[in-house]
Design a protein around this motif. Structure first.
Motif, PDB file in Angstrom:
ATOM      1  N   SER A 138       0.811  -1.326   0.003  1.00 55.04           N
ATOM      2  CA  SER A 138      -0.073  -0.008   0.084  1.00 55.04           C
ATOM      3  C   SER A 138       0.841   1.421   0.066  1.00 55.04           C
ATOM      4  O   SER A 138       0.688   2.377  -0.753  1.00 55.04           O
ATOM      5  CB  SER A 138      -0.971   0.036   1.145  1.00 55.04           C
ATOM      6  OG  SER A 138      -1.934  -1.121   1.155  1.00 55.04           O
TER       7      SER A 138
ATOM      8  N   LEU B 188       1.234   3.909  -3.068  1.00 60.47           N
ATOM      9  CA  LEU B 188       0.907   5.480  -2.661  1.00 60.47           C
ATOM     10  C   LEU B 188       2.058   6.410  -3.089  1.00 60.47           C
ATOM     11  O   LEU B 188       1.990   7.386  -3.725  1.00 60.47           O
ATOM     12  CB  LEU B 188       0.752   5.890  -1.425  1.00 60.47           C
ATOM     13  CG  LEU B 188      -0.869   5.412  -0.923  1.00 60.47           C
ATOM     14  CD1 LEU B 188      -0.756   5.473   0.563  1.00 60.47           C
ATOM     15  CD2 LEU B 188      -1.954   6.095  -1.580  1.00 60.47           C
ATOM     16  N   TYR B 189       3.294   5.728  -2.759  1.00 59.87           N
ATOM     17  CA  TYR B 189       4.525   6.514  -2.973  1.00 59.87           C
ATOM     18  C   TYR B 189       4.914   6.568  -4.650  1.00 59.87           C
ATOM     19  O   TYR B 189       5.010   7.525  -5.058  1.00 59.87           O
ATOM     20  CB  TYR B 189       5.696   5.887  -2.424  1.00 59.87           C
ATOM     21  CG  TYR B 189       6.904   6.672  -2.639  1.00 59.87           C
ATOM     22  CD1 TYR B 189       7.498   7.578  -2.005  1.00 59.87           C
ATOM     23  CD2 TYR B 189       7.927   6.215  -3.760  1.00 59.87           C
ATOM     24  CE1 TYR B 189       8.517   8.478  -2.242  1.00 59.87           C
ATOM     25  CE2 TYR B 189       9.055   6.875  -3.899  1.00 59.87           C
ATOM     26  CZ  TYR B 189       9.416   8.015  -3.283  1.00 59.87           C
ATOM     27  OH  TYR B 189      10.676   8.742  -3.416  1.00 59.87           O
TER      28      TYR B 189
ATOM     29  N   PHE C  93       0.973   7.958  -6.614  1.00 60.84           N
ATOM     30  CA  PHE C  93       0.456   9.288  -6.166  1.00 60.84           C
ATOM     31  C   PHE C  93       1.311  10.168  -5.752  1.00 60.84           C
ATOM     32  O   PHE C  93       0.921  11.004  -4.815  1.00 60.84           O
ATOM     33  CB  PHE C  93      -0.641   8.676  -4.993  1.00 60.84           C
ATOM     34  CG  PHE C  93      -1.607   7.926  -5.571  1.00 60.84           C
ATOM     35  CD1 PHE C  93      -2.745   8.227  -6.465  1.00 60.84           C
ATOM     36  CD2 PHE C  93      -1.748   6.495  -5.560  1.00 60.84           C
ATOM     37  CE1 PHE C  93      -3.848   7.717  -6.617  1.00 60.84           C
ATOM     38  CE2 PHE C  93      -2.658   5.767  -5.903  1.00 60.84           C
ATOM     39  CZ  PHE C  93      -3.799   6.380  -6.572  1.00 60.84           C
TER      40      PHE C  93
ATOM     41  N   VAL D 240      -2.163  10.466   4.569  1.00 58.44           N
ATOM     42  CA  VAL D 240      -2.648   9.623   3.493  1.00 58.44           C
ATOM     43  C   VAL D 240      -2.269   8.109   3.701  1.00 58.44           C
ATOM     44  O   VAL D 240      -3.079   7.570   3.269  1.00 58.44           O
ATOM     45  CB  VAL D 240      -2.568  10.121   2.159  1.00 58.44           C
ATOM     46  CG1 VAL D 240      -3.034   9.504   1.130  1.00 58.44           C
ATOM     47  CG2 VAL D 240      -3.083  11.663   1.984  1.00 58.44           C
ATOM     48  N   TYR D 241      -0.977   8.162   3.917  1.00 58.84           N
ATOM     49  CA  TYR D 241      -0.251   6.823   4.149  1.00 58.84           C
ATOM     50  C   TYR D 241      -1.151   5.979   5.276  1.00 58.84           C
ATOM     51  O   TYR D 241      -1.724   5.063   4.996  1.00 58.84           O
ATOM     52  CB  TYR D 241       0.983   6.915   4.202  1.00 58.84           C
ATOM     53  CG  TYR D 241       2.080   6.979   3.275  1.00 58.84           C
ATOM     54  CD1 TYR D 241       2.046   6.143   2.417  1.00 58.84           C
ATOM     55  CD2 TYR D 241       2.428   8.499   3.311  1.00 58.84           C
ATOM     56  CE1 TYR D 241       3.073   6.408   1.301  1.00 58.84           C
ATOM     57  CE2 TYR D 241       3.498   8.435   2.174  1.00 58.84           C
ATOM     58  CZ  TYR D 241       3.569   7.456   1.110  1.00 58.84           C
ATOM     59  OH  TYR D 241       4.510   7.788   0.158  1.00 58.84           O
TER      60      TYR D 241
ATOM     61  N   THR E  56      -4.825   5.168   4.498  1.00 58.97           N
ATOM     62  CA  THR E  56      -5.245   4.309   3.503  1.00 58.97           C
ATOM     63  C   THR E  56      -4.787   2.847   3.889  1.00 58.97           C
ATOM     64  O   THR E  56      -5.371   1.781   3.656  1.00 58.97           O
ATOM     65  CB  THR E  56      -3.972   4.685   2.322  1.00 58.97           C
ATOM     66  OG1 THR E  56      -4.371   5.737   1.766  1.00 58.97           O
ATOM     67  CG2 THR E  56      -4.400   3.398   1.059  1.00 58.97           C
TER      68      THR E  56
END
Length: 133
Positions: A74, A78-79, A82, A89-90, A93
């Motif tokens: 995940s 994200l890294y 996004f 946010v991390y 999520t």
């Protein structure tokens, strides 16, 4: 219901390790009030699902092993996709993903524990049609 021959398919289907026919859990994974409920024994072969008191404490280590790649994956998604969002946010999520994956993680951790350390092996007698213990 016919038994499943391959042990890994029976594990994925969450079936009894002895007869590969009976369900390991009483309710659907999506019944959030009862997703953890297991019968005391298999309704087909009467194999007890808890070999000793506290047996499933070890399943939390297996569940942790399932969680690590989910958290890392995940974070990596994200890294890389996004653009390295803010920390909140991390955290949000990963928390949402882990919450959504709690029922399957719980169930498969228990199933792996029972199959690997329960001392129960598949009994080929249950391949015969209609055979029960």
């Amino acid at each position: 219901m016919k038994p499943i021959r391959a042990w890994w398919l029976a594990l994925l289907a969450l079936r009894c390790p002895r007869c590969h026919t009976g369900p390991l859990f009483s309710y659907s994974m999506y019944n959030l009030g009862h997703f953890m409920d297991m019968p005391v024994s298999c309704p087909v072969c009467h194999q007890h699902y808890e070999p000793e008191p506290g047996f499933y404490w070890g399943a939390m280590y297996i569940s942790f092993t399932f969680s690590v790649p989910v958290v890392l994956g995940s974070g990596a998604v994200l890294y890389w996709f996004f653009g390295d969002p803010p920390t909140w946010v991390y955290v949000t999520t990963v928390a949402v993903v882990m919450l959504l994956l709690t029922p399957p993680s719980f169930r498969y951790a228990r199933a792996v524990m029972l199959y690997a350390f329960g001392g129960v092996r598949f009994d080929k007698r249950f391949l015969e049609k209609g055979r029960t213990a």
